[in-house]
Design a protein around this motif. Structure first.
Motif, PDB file in Angstrom:
ATOM      1  N   ASP A 138     -10.174   0.113  -2.167  1.00 14.59           N
ATOM      2  CA  ASP A 138     -10.287  -1.178  -1.475  1.00 14.59           C
ATOM      3  C   ASP A 138      -8.904  -1.748  -1.162  1.00 14.59           C
ATOM      4  O   ASP A 138      -8.684  -2.295  -0.070  1.00 14.59           O
ATOM      5  N   GLN A 139      -7.983  -1.613  -2.107  1.00 14.75           N
ATOM      6  CA  GLN A 139      -6.624  -2.102  -1.883  1.00 14.75           C
ATOM      7  C   GLN A 139      -5.956  -1.318  -0.758  1.00 14.75           C
ATOM      8  O   GLN A 139      -5.280  -1.889   0.103  1.00 14.75           O
TER       9      GLN A 139
ATOM     10  N   GLY B 242       0.812  -1.201   0.000  1.00 13.53           N
ATOM     11  CA  GLY B 242       0.000   0.000   0.000  1.00 13.53           C
ATOM     12  C   GLY B 242       0.849   1.255   0.000  1.00 13.53           C
ATOM     13  O   GLY B 242       0.548   2.241  -0.685  1.00 13.53           O
TER      14      GLY B 242
ATOM     15  N   ASP C 136      -8.545   2.572  -6.360  1.00 16.92           N
ATOM     16  CA  ASP C 136      -7.735   1.640  -5.582  1.00 16.92           C
ATOM     17  C   ASP C 136      -8.058   1.704  -4.085  1.00 16.92           C
ATOM     18  O   ASP C 136      -7.283   1.235  -3.256  1.00 16.92           O
TER      19      ASP C 136
ATOM     20  N   SER D 240      -7.381  -2.366   2.639  1.00 20.10           N
ATOM     21  CA  SER D 240      -6.799  -3.634   3.086  1.00 20.10           C
ATOM     22  C   SER D 240      -5.386  -3.414   3.616  1.00 20.10           C
ATOM     23  O   SER D 240      -5.004  -3.963   4.665  1.00 20.10           O
TER      24      SER D 240
END
Length: 251
Positions: A220-221, A155, A218, A224
Motif C-alpha cells: 500500500d505504501q 518509496g 508494504d 501510494s
C-alpha cells in the motif's frame, strides 16, 4: 542476509551506469595511479569507469552480476582489465596483494558495509589506499521538491532498504571507514547531475510500478508512492543534483 541491487539491470539503469567515466567519477584517485600499482575496482558494473583507471599498472575488476561482466568484456575487448565474478565480501585475492581498492556507487547497495571494509583491508598492502565514492540521497538537491516528489522518494528509499542497501550511505561512510581500522581518512563532498529531474521521476516511477507486482506488507505504501511518482513525472521540469561522498584512507 538480504541483499539485492535495487536499480536493476533494465536499459535505463545500464545506460546511466555506462555513461560514467573515470575522468569524473574517479578523479580523486587519479593522482595515486602509476604503472607500479595494482588497483582493484569492486562493483565495476559495465566497466566504463574501470577502463579509465589503466594509468595503474594492473587493474582487476569484480562484480557479482554476470551480465555486467559480459557487457564490460564485450564493450572493451582490447582492455587489459581483468574482469572477474566476485563479491565484495569474498574477494578472490591474496592478503596484501593490491595497492589501491576503489569502489564507486557500491556502498549504498551493501547490507554489511563493515564486512566489505574488512575484506578490502585484507587485500590491501600496508600503506595502500582505499578510495570510495558513495551517494547520499539525504543531501540530494531537487527543485521543485513538492509533496509528490517527497512521497515518491520515500518509496524509492524503501525499495533501496528492502534490497539491503542504505540510500544515505554517504553520510555514514567516513565513520565506518575509520571504525574498520583505516587511517588518514579524508572526505570530499561532490555534487553531480547524474540524470535529469524528469528522468529521475520516470526512473523512480518504473521501479515502484515493478515492485507492485510483488505481494508484500508494504504494498500500500509503495502504491501510494507510485501514484506520487506518476504525478511527478508528468509535472513541470526541474533540477536534480546528487550528492556523492568521496573517501580516501590508508591501511
Amino acid at each position: 542476509m538480504l541483499e539485492g541491487y535495487a536499480p536493476g539491470y533494465a536499459q535505463d539503469a545500464i545506460s546511466m551506469m555506462a555513461a560514467r567515466r573515470a575522468g569524473d567519477r574517479a578523479a580523486f584517485v587519479m593522482p595515486h595511479l602509476n604503472p607500479a600499482v595494482t588497483l582493484l575496482d569492486v562493483g565495476c558494473g559495465p566497466g566504463t569507469i574501470t577502463t579509465g583507471l589503466l594509468p595503474a599498472g594492473r587493474v582487476i575488476a569484480v562484480d557479482t552480476e554476470p551480465s555486467q561482466l559480459v557487457y564490460a568484456r564485450r564493450k572493451h575487448p582490447r582492455s587489459k582489465v581483468e574482469f572477474l565474478a566476485a563479491s565484495a565480501y569474498a574477494l578472490p585475492l591474496d592478503d596484501a596483494s593490491v595497492d589501491i581498492v576503489f569502489a564507486h556507487a557500491l556502498f549504498e547497495h551493501l547490507a554489511d558495509p563493515a564486512r566489505a571494509l574488512a575484506e578490502f583491508r585484507r587485500v590491501l598492502s600496508v600503506g595502500g589506499t582505499l578510495a570510495l565514492s558513495t551517494s547520499d540521497w539525504s543531501r540530494a538537491k531537487l527543485r521543485p521538491k513538492t509533496a509528490n516528489v517527497d512521497a515518491a522518494l520515500r518509496g524509492h528509499y524503501l525499495l533501496r532498504r528492502r534490497a539491503g542497501g542504505d540510500p544515505f550511505a554517504g553520510k555514514h561512510l567516513p565513520a565506518q571507514v575509520q571504525q574498520a581500522g583505516f587511517t588518514d581518512v579524508r572526505t570530499h563532498t561532490r555534487y553531480r547531475v547524474d540524470q535529469s529531474y524528469k528522468d529521475l521521476a520516470n526512473y523512480v516511477e518504473q521501479r515502484l510500478i515493478a515492485a507492485l507486482e510483488q505481494d508484500t506488507p508494504d504494498r500500500d505504501q509503495l502504491a501510494s508512492a507510485a501514484r506520487s511518482a506518476w504525478t511527478w513525472s508528468r509535472g513541470p521540469s526541474g533540477d536534480f543534483t546528487q550528492c556523492w561522498v568521496e573517501v580516501l584512507a590508508t591501511k
